[in-house]
Design a protein around this motif. Structure first.
Motif, PDB file in Angstrom:
ATOM      1  N   PRO A  17       0.809  -1.233   0.000  1.00 30.98           N
ATOM      2  CA  PRO A  17       0.000   0.000   0.000  1.00 30.98           C
ATOM      3  C   PRO A  17       0.837   1.276   0.000  1.00 30.98           C
ATOM      4  O   PRO A  17       0.367   2.320  -0.449  1.00 30.98           O
ATOM      5  N   GLU A  18       2.082   1.187   0.492  1.00 31.78           N
ATOM      6  CA  GLU A  18       2.952   2.365   0.496  1.00 31.78           C
ATOM      7  C   GLU A  18       3.266   2.850  -0.909  1.00 31.78           C
ATOM      8  O   GLU A  18       3.768   3.973  -1.094  1.00 31.78           O
ATOM      9  N   ARG A  19       3.006   2.010  -1.903  1.00 34.77           N
ATOM     10  CA  ARG A  19       3.244   2.395  -3.296  1.00 34.77           C
ATOM     11  C   ARG A  19       2.144   3.298  -3.841  1.00 34.77           C
ATOM     12  O   ARG A  19       2.230   3.786  -4.972  1.00 34.77           O
ATOM     13  N   LEU A  20       1.098   3.510  -3.060  1.00 38.66           N
ATOM     14  CA  LEU A  20       0.026   4.416  -3.471  1.00 38.66           C
ATOM     15  C   LEU A  20       0.382   5.838  -3.063  1.00 38.66           C
ATOM     16  O   LEU A  20       0.869   6.065  -1.962  1.00 38.66           O
ATOM     17  N   GLU A  21       0.118   6.780  -3.945  1.00 42.21           N
ATOM     18  CA  GLU A  21       0.384   8.179  -3.626  1.00 42.21           C
ATOM     19  C   GLU A  21      -0.702   9.061  -4.211  1.00 42.21           C
ATOM     20  O   GLU A  21      -1.278   8.751  -5.253  1.00 42.21           O
ATOM     21  N   VAL A  22      -1.024  10.130  -3.500  1.00 43.21           N
ATOM     22  CA  VAL A  22      -2.003  11.110  -3.970  1.00 43.21           C
ATOM     23  C   VAL A  22      -1.239  12.241  -4.641  1.00 43.21           C
ATOM     24  O   VAL A  22      -0.383  12.883  -4.025  1.00 43.21           O
ATOM     25  N   VAL A  23      -1.531  12.453  -5.922  1.00 40.47           N
ATOM     26  CA  VAL A  23      -0.834  13.483  -6.695  1.00 40.47           C
ATOM     27  C   VAL A  23      -1.859  14.331  -7.438  1.00 40.47           C
ATOM     28  O   VAL A  23      -3.010  13.929  -7.629  1.00 40.47           O
ATOM     29  N   ASP A  24      -1.438  15.502  -7.864  1.00 42.97           N
ATOM     30  CA  ASP A  24      -2.274  16.345  -8.720  1.00 42.97           C
ATOM     31  C   ASP A  24      -2.052  15.955 -10.167  1.00 42.97           C
ATOM     32  O   ASP A  24      -0.910  15.801 -10.620  1.00 42.97           O
ATOM     33  N   ALA A  25      -3.157  15.788 -10.903  1.00 39.91           N
ATOM     34  CA  ALA A  25      -3.101  15.398 -12.311  1.00 39.91           C
ATOM     35  C   ALA A  25      -3.803  16.459 -13.152  1.00 39.91           C
ATOM     36  O   ALA A  25      -4.610  17.243 -12.632  1.00 39.91           O
ATOM     37  N   PRO A  26      -3.520  16.495 -14.457  1.00 35.36           N
ATOM     38  CA  PRO A  26      -4.236  17.432 -15.327  1.00 35.36           C
ATOM     39  C   PRO A  26      -5.736  17.169 -15.311  1.00 35.36           C
ATOM     40  O   PRO A  26      -6.177  16.011 -15.178  1.00 35.36           O
ATOM     41  N   ASP A 318      -4.161   3.404   3.971  1.00 28.01           N
ATOM     42  CA  ASP A 318      -4.592   2.671   5.163  1.00 28.01           C
ATOM     43  C   ASP A 318      -5.804   1.801   4.856  1.00 28.01           C
ATOM     44  O   ASP A 318      -5.928   0.694   5.390  1.00 28.01           O
ATOM     45  N   ALA A 319      -6.692   2.284   3.992  1.00 27.88           N
ATOM     46  CA  ALA A 319      -7.858   1.486   3.596  1.00 27.88           C
ATOM     47  C   ALA A 319      -7.425   0.204   2.892  1.00 27.88           C
ATOM     48  O   ALA A 319      -8.023  -0.860   3.098  1.00 27.88           O
ATOM     49  N   HIS A 320      -6.386   0.271   2.063  1.00 32.63           N
ATOM     50  CA  HIS A 320      -5.876  -0.932   1.404  1.00 32.63           C
ATOM     51  C   HIS A 320      -5.329  -1.925   2.428  1.00 32.63           C
ATOM     52  O   HIS A 320      -5.491  -3.139   2.266  1.00 32.63           O
ATOM     53  N   ARG A 321      -4.694  -1.409   3.474  1.00 35.46           N
ATOM     54  CA  ARG A 321      -4.219  -2.315   4.529  1.00 35.46           C
ATOM     55  C   ARG A 321      -5.389  -3.016   5.205  1.00 35.46           C
ATOM     56  O   ARG A 321      -5.317  -4.216   5.520  1.00 35.46           O
TER      57      ARG A 321
END
Length: 347
Positions: A17-26, A318-321
């Motif tokens: 799950p640590e491989r998930l990240e929240v980023v800004d996209a176009p 955390d939800a994925h965990r």
């Protein structure tokens, strides 16, 4: 006027799950035949654990980075050329497999189902994968008849609960395997509970079950097949036991292939592997019809899906965990507006 922000949940690398990240996209733009929606809700499913770990057949060709999100309920905020019969503000839903853990996304107008006014967006989102899968298992794959005896494995899970509720509406007799702590839940929904750790389901019904739905795949589905009555049907929909044991993909595929070989054995028992995506590809109108029928049941209060938590973008990892740990009695649903409220309170 500033362009709206488009946050997305992105897989940077396959794995934890640590491989998930929240980023800004176009911000996407609706092309011809498309709608752009402001995402109101996107539920998190165990299937997305498989996608993140690179174990889901339909997304094996994807390479990071890509955006997670199997389903979406959204409000239309832009309409592309050639699209008719929709208006700005209409609420629609779709099963997207990826791309919906976002503030905004585009959808093909021909694919979306309409969401009735007044229903809760998060509750509507929970129906798209799990409840449509359950409905189609009962009424499209097994074609259950009133009075039939049906066993559901993993009865406390999202699909399991949906199967019990919809099965009760269909007038069938139900049994459900689950953990000991979930026995009361299975009984409350209307099924006879079976503690799979301490009871042998193969001896529960001496005559055998008419239908068994198995999303666990423990022991390669052998015991489920043995518990069918002559002429009975095993519907396999997953293999979570193999995945939790960290088995490789090839043995899992071999287990699925064996289901089809069993049909050649004497006794008239049947086995098939059900995939909601394969069913949608073969019968695209069924998916929309079945989902809109479920939305109708939700609007009238005939069904009420359980939500374990409504989460913000910051809570997705955390939800994925929690999904991997198991034991949830309801769905986790990403609500982008909830994240905004959290940020406002912090400010």
């Amino acid at each position: 006027m500033m362009e709206p922000r488009n946050r997305v949940v992105q897989v940077s690398l396959f794995g934890d799950p640590e491989r998930l990240e929240v980023v800004d996209a176009p911000l996407p733009t609706a092309s011809r035949g498309e709608l752009r929606v402001r995402v109101l809700a996107s539920s998190l499913n165990y299937t997305e654990v498989l996608i993140r770990r690179h174990l889901y057949p339909q997304t094996m060709g994807l390479r990071p980075p890509f955006v997670m999100g199997y389903d979406v309920v959204g409000a239309i905020d832009q309409i592309g050329e050639g699209v008719h019969d929709f208006q700005i503000g209409d609420r629609v839903a779709d099963m997207t497999v990826v791309g919906s853990n976002a503030d905004y996304r585009t959808l093909r107008a021909n694919d979306v189902a309409r969401v009735p006014e007044g229903v809760d967006a998060a509750e509507a989102a929970t129906l798209i994968l799990s409840w449509t899968t359950a409905y189609q298992l009962l009424h499209r794959a097994a074609r259950v008849q009133r009075g039939q005896r049906v066993l559901v494995h993993g009865a406390a899970g999202a699909v399991g609960q949906a199967l019990l509720v919809l099965g009760r509406l269909a007038g069938i007799e139900l049994w459900g395997t689950a953990r000991g702590e979930h026995m009361a839940l299975v009984r409350e929904i209307g099924a006879t509970p079976i503690d799979y750790k301490h009871e042998d389901f193969t001896w529960v019904l001496p005559g055998g079950f008419d239908v068994i739905v198995d999303g666990v795949g423990e022991d390669g589905y052998r015991r489920s097949y043995a518990a069918l009555k002559p002429g009975g049907l095993l519907c396999a929909i997953g293999f979570s036991a193999s995945l939790q044991a960290q088995r490789r993909m090839l043995p899992i595929v071999m287990e699925i292939a064996r289901l089809y070989l069993w049909r050649l054995l004497p006794g008239g028992k049947r086995a098939r592997f059900y995939s909601v995506n394969a069913m949608r590809a073969r019968h695209p109108t069924w998916f929309k019809e079945d989902l809109e029928r479920l939305f109708g049941l939700l609007a009238t209060g005939a069904i009420r899906p359980r939500i374990a938590a409504r989460i913000s973008f910051d809570e997705v990892a955390d939800a994925h965990r929690r999904l991997e740990t198991g034991g949830l009695e309801g769905k986790l649903v990403l609500c982008p507006d909830l994240s905004s409220r959290h940020n406002q309170r912090a400010a």
